[in-house]
Design a protein around this motif. Structure first.
Motif, PDB file in Angstrom:
ATOM      1  N   LEU A  83       2.035  30.606  19.286  1.00  0.00           N
ATOM      2  CA  LEU A  83       3.231  29.060  19.843  1.00  0.00           C
ATOM      3  C   LEU A  83       3.074  29.710  21.219  1.00  0.00           C
ATOM      4  O   LEU A  83       3.511  31.053  21.749  1.00  0.00           O
ATOM      5  CB  LEU A  83       4.365  29.933  19.479  1.00  0.00           C
ATOM      6  CG  LEU A  83       4.898  29.469  17.805  1.00  0.00           C
ATOM      7  CD1 LEU A  83       5.939  30.105  17.348  1.00  0.00           C
ATOM      8  CD2 LEU A  83       4.540  28.717  16.584  1.00  0.00           C
ATOM      9  N   PHE A  84       2.888  28.244  21.969  1.00  0.00           N
ATOM     10  CA  PHE A  84       2.805  28.501  23.357  1.00  0.00           C
ATOM     11  C   PHE A  84       3.689  27.305  24.050  1.00  0.00           C
ATOM     12  O   PHE A  84       3.320  25.976  22.956  1.00  0.00           O
ATOM     13  CB  PHE A  84       1.533  28.053  23.670  1.00  0.00           C
ATOM     14  CG  PHE A  84       0.372  29.466  23.051  1.00  0.00           C
ATOM     15  CD1 PHE A  84       0.034  30.415  24.048  1.00  0.00           C
ATOM     16  CD2 PHE A  84      -0.248  29.529  21.891  1.00  0.00           C
ATOM     17  CE1 PHE A  84      -0.766  31.595  23.614  1.00  0.00           C
ATOM     18  CE2 PHE A  84      -0.677  30.108  21.282  1.00  0.00           C
ATOM     19  CZ  PHE A  84      -1.107  31.112  22.359  1.00  0.00           C
ATOM     20  N   VAL A  85       3.817  27.470  25.243  1.00  0.00           N
ATOM     21  CA  VAL A  85       4.868  26.795  26.247  1.00  0.00           C
ATOM     22  C   VAL A  85       3.704  25.332  26.278  1.00  0.00           C
ATOM     23  O   VAL A  85       2.816  25.796  27.511  1.00  0.00           O
ATOM     24  CB  VAL A  85       5.413  27.151  27.579  1.00  0.00           C
ATOM     25  CG1 VAL A  85       5.941  26.329  27.879  1.00  0.00           C
ATOM     26  CG2 VAL A  85       6.213  28.094  26.659  1.00  0.00           C
ATOM     27  N   PRO A  86       3.621  24.023  26.028  1.00  0.00           N
ATOM     28  CA  PRO A  86       2.862  23.688  27.077  1.00  0.00           C
ATOM     29  C   PRO A  86       2.894  23.577  27.943  1.00  0.00           C
ATOM     30  O   PRO A  86       4.232  23.504  28.803  1.00  0.00           O
ATOM     31  CB  PRO A  86       3.245  21.729  25.928  1.00  0.00           C
ATOM     32  CG  PRO A  86       4.039  22.570  24.835  1.00  0.00           C
ATOM     33  CD  PRO A  86       4.614  23.609  24.963  1.00  0.00           C
ATOM     34  N   ARG A  87       1.341  23.154  28.576  1.00  0.00           N
ATOM     35  CA  ARG A  87       1.743  22.745  30.069  1.00  0.00           C
ATOM     36  C   ARG A  87       2.250  21.569  30.693  1.00  0.00           C
ATOM     37  O   ARG A  87       3.054  21.620  31.623  1.00  0.00           O
ATOM     38  CB  ARG A  87       0.720  22.993  31.120  1.00  0.00           C
ATOM     39  CG  ARG A  87      -0.604  24.224  30.489  1.00  0.00           C
ATOM     40  CD  ARG A  87       0.085  25.204  30.994  1.00  0.00           C
ATOM     41  NE  ARG A  87      -0.625  26.837  30.612  1.00  0.00           N
ATOM     42  CZ  ARG A  87      -1.877  26.953  31.390  1.00  0.00           C
ATOM     43  NH1 ARG A  87      -1.992  26.670  32.288  1.00  0.00           N
ATOM     44  NH2 ARG A  87      -2.350  28.889  30.644  1.00  0.00           N
ATOM     45  N   GLN A  88       2.481  20.816  29.572  1.00  0.00           N
ATOM     46  CA  GLN A  88       3.008  19.338  30.270  1.00  0.00           C
ATOM     47  C   GLN A  88       4.055  19.284  30.728  1.00  0.00           C
ATOM     48  O   GLN A  88       4.947  18.800  31.157  1.00  0.00           O
ATOM     49  CB  GLN A  88       1.959  18.509  29.377  1.00  0.00           C
ATOM     50  CG  GLN A  88       2.464  17.874  27.829  1.00  0.00           C
ATOM     51  CD  GLN A  88       1.795  18.639  27.550  1.00  0.00           C
ATOM     52  OE1 GLN A  88       1.303  19.466  27.893  1.00  0.00           O
ATOM     53  NE2 GLN A  88       1.962  18.212  26.252  1.00  0.00           N
ATOM     54  N   VAL A  89       5.227  20.040  29.130  1.00  0.00           N
ATOM     55  CA  VAL A  89       6.538  20.751  29.407  1.00  0.00           C
ATOM     56  C   VAL A  89       7.039  20.982  30.558  1.00  0.00           C
ATOM     57  O   VAL A  89       7.558  20.688  31.049  1.00  0.00           O
ATOM     58  CB  VAL A  89       7.050  21.535  27.778  1.00  0.00           C
ATOM     59  CG1 VAL A  89       8.566  21.599  28.162  1.00  0.00           C
ATOM     60  CG2 VAL A  89       6.074  20.468  26.945  1.00  0.00           C
ATOM     61  N   ILE A  90       6.113  21.814  31.368  1.00  0.00           N
ATOM     62  CA  ILE A  90       6.586  23.024  32.292  1.00  0.00           C
ATOM     63  C   ILE A  90       6.094  21.737  33.703  1.00  0.00           C
ATOM     64  O   ILE A  90       7.489  21.830  34.509  1.00  0.00           O
ATOM     65  CB  ILE A  90       5.560  24.090  32.649  1.00  0.00           C
ATOM     66  CG1 ILE A  90       5.634  25.316  31.802  1.00  0.00           C
ATOM     67  CG2 ILE A  90       6.465  24.527  34.234  1.00  0.00           C
ATOM     68  CD1 ILE A  90       4.799  25.788  31.613  1.00  0.00           C
ATOM     69  N   ARG A  91       5.080  21.018  33.332  1.00  0.00           N
ATOM     70  CA  ARG A  91       4.895  20.346  34.398  1.00  0.00           C
ATOM     71  C   ARG A  91       6.526  19.183  34.630  1.00  0.00           C
ATOM     72  O   ARG A  91       6.907  18.870  35.871  1.00  0.00           O
ATOM     73  CB  ARG A  91       3.918  19.314  34.641  1.00  0.00           C
ATOM     74  CG  ARG A  91       2.553  20.006  34.943  1.00  0.00           C
ATOM     75  CD  ARG A  91       1.131  19.412  35.469  1.00  0.00           C
ATOM     76  NE  ARG A  91       0.920  18.455  33.996  1.00  0.00           N
ATOM     77  CZ  ARG A  91       0.127  19.250  33.094  1.00  0.00           C
ATOM     78  NH1 ARG A  91      -0.282  20.640  33.518  1.00  0.00           N
ATOM     79  NH2 ARG A  91      -0.558  18.750  31.866  1.00  0.00           N
ATOM     80  N   HIS A  92       6.701  18.858  33.742  1.00  0.00           N
ATOM     81  CA  HIS A  92       7.785  17.499  33.445  1.00  0.00           C
ATOM     82  C   HIS A  92       9.199  18.367  34.128  1.00  0.00           C
ATOM     83  O   HIS A  92       9.786  17.706  34.473  1.00  0.00           O
ATOM     84  CB  HIS A  92       7.371  17.220  32.263  1.00  0.00           C
ATOM     85  CG  HIS A  92       8.648  16.090  31.823  1.00  0.00           C
ATOM     86  ND1 HIS A  92       8.700  14.895  32.432  1.00  0.00           N
ATOM     87  CD2 HIS A  92       9.959  16.216  31.683  1.00  0.00           C
ATOM     88  CE1 HIS A  92      10.159  14.206  32.074  1.00  0.00           C
ATOM     89  NE2 HIS A  92      10.366  15.010  31.427  1.00  0.00           N
TER      90      HIS A  92
END
Length: 303
Positions: A83-92
């Motif tokens: 399981l990974f944190v989506p990069r777009q979630v961090i950017r948003h």
């Protein structure tokens, strides 16, 4: 007629793509014939776990690959699902605290107390971190922590017409965690009569994966523009109607528009007070609270 809410499911399958498509077709037929439900074609996709990531409940799910992680003389993680944190979630999330590519102050908080500002930032940050504690790369949220901390310091600096450096020097402290000491921002509000002080803290959460973490998918407490703070009024320990100092409670209305309901000819004094201050809450004593709910008159409110 009420319809059941949509259900999310993730199916893992090892085999060729044409077999995956057959399974998808059979599942769609079963849902249609037996349960009278329709399979959403746009949301039901087939992805290759090695080359693509499946998105499920805010996580990225994909097969891991690392030739350098060796356990018992063998590559331990190759092919294992992670399981990974989506990069777009961090950017948003970072973008919510930035302006023109840099962390920025939040003007709507400038009239709040320092305690409330820090507490709101921590509530928003803690909610996101706790949701992604199952991720292999939860440490990537360190970028969000830096952005939020800088935004927080700029907000405090803007409120006090000071600098980020001075605010950091004033509020930075070290706390002990199960993972060792952590640096964070702490605001302490002392109280009298031997009561414990109120403490608001930003940071201090280890960004380390927890395999058995229990996810709490709660909506974070977002910033508000209320200028009269409940905590400040509670600490004052004084009824805002009769000025009594014992048995204090909080009376609240669902929305300010309820104070101007049609059909109410003579508005009580407490209604005028709430409308004048534009508050949905009043800190009052038990006697005044009972009078309000009983429809009786209350003592003239203090200005």
């Amino acid at each position: 007629m009420r319809f059941p809410p949509p259900t999310l499911r993730l199916l893992g399958f090892a085999g060729p793509k044409h077999e995956a498509e057959e399974i998808k077709s059979k599942i769609g037929a079963f849902l249609h014939d037996e349960l009278k439900l329709e399979l959403s074609e746009s949301k039901t996709v087939i992805t290759h776990a090695t080359s693509q990531a499946a998105h499920f409940l805010g996580y990225e799910i994909r097969a891991q690959h690392s030739d350098t992680k060796i356990t018992r003389n063998r590559r331990a993680v190759n092919g294992a699902i992670g399981l990974f944190v989506p990069r777009q979630v961090i950017r948003h999330k970072c973008a919510l605290y930035m302006s023109k590519g840099q962390p920025a102050q939040r003007g709507m908080l400038l009239h709040d107390e320092d305690f409330t500002i820090v507490a709101k930032y921590q509530a928003e940050y803690r909610g996101l971190v706790q949701y992604y504690l199952l991720a292999q790369d939860v440490f990537r949220l360190g970028r969000l922590q830096w952005v939020m901390e800088t935004s927080l310091l700029k907000t405090l600096a803007g409120k006090h017409r000071s600098t980020v450096t001075k605010m950091a020097r004033k509020y930075k402290s070290t706390v002990e965690t199960p993972e060792g000491p952590r640096t964070c921002l702490t605001v302490t509000v002392p109280r009298d009569r031997g009561r414990k002080p109120l403490v608001a803290r930003f940071g201090g959460i280890p960004l380390k994966r927890q395999r058995k973490a229990v996810l709490t998918d709660r909506r974070p407490v977002m910033a508000s523009a209320k200028r009269n703070e409940l905590i400040h009024r509670l600490i004052a320990e004084c009824c805002e109607i009769c000025e009594a100092r014992t048995n204090l409670e909080v009376h609240h209305v669902r929305k300010l528009a309820d104070l101007n309901r049609p059909g109410r000819r003579d508005k009580p004094d407490w209604v005028h007070l709430m409308a004048k201050r534009r508050r949905k809450t009043l800190v009052i004593c038990r006697r005044c609270h009972e009078d309000i709910h009983a429809g009786r008159g209350t003592a003239p409110p203090r200005k």
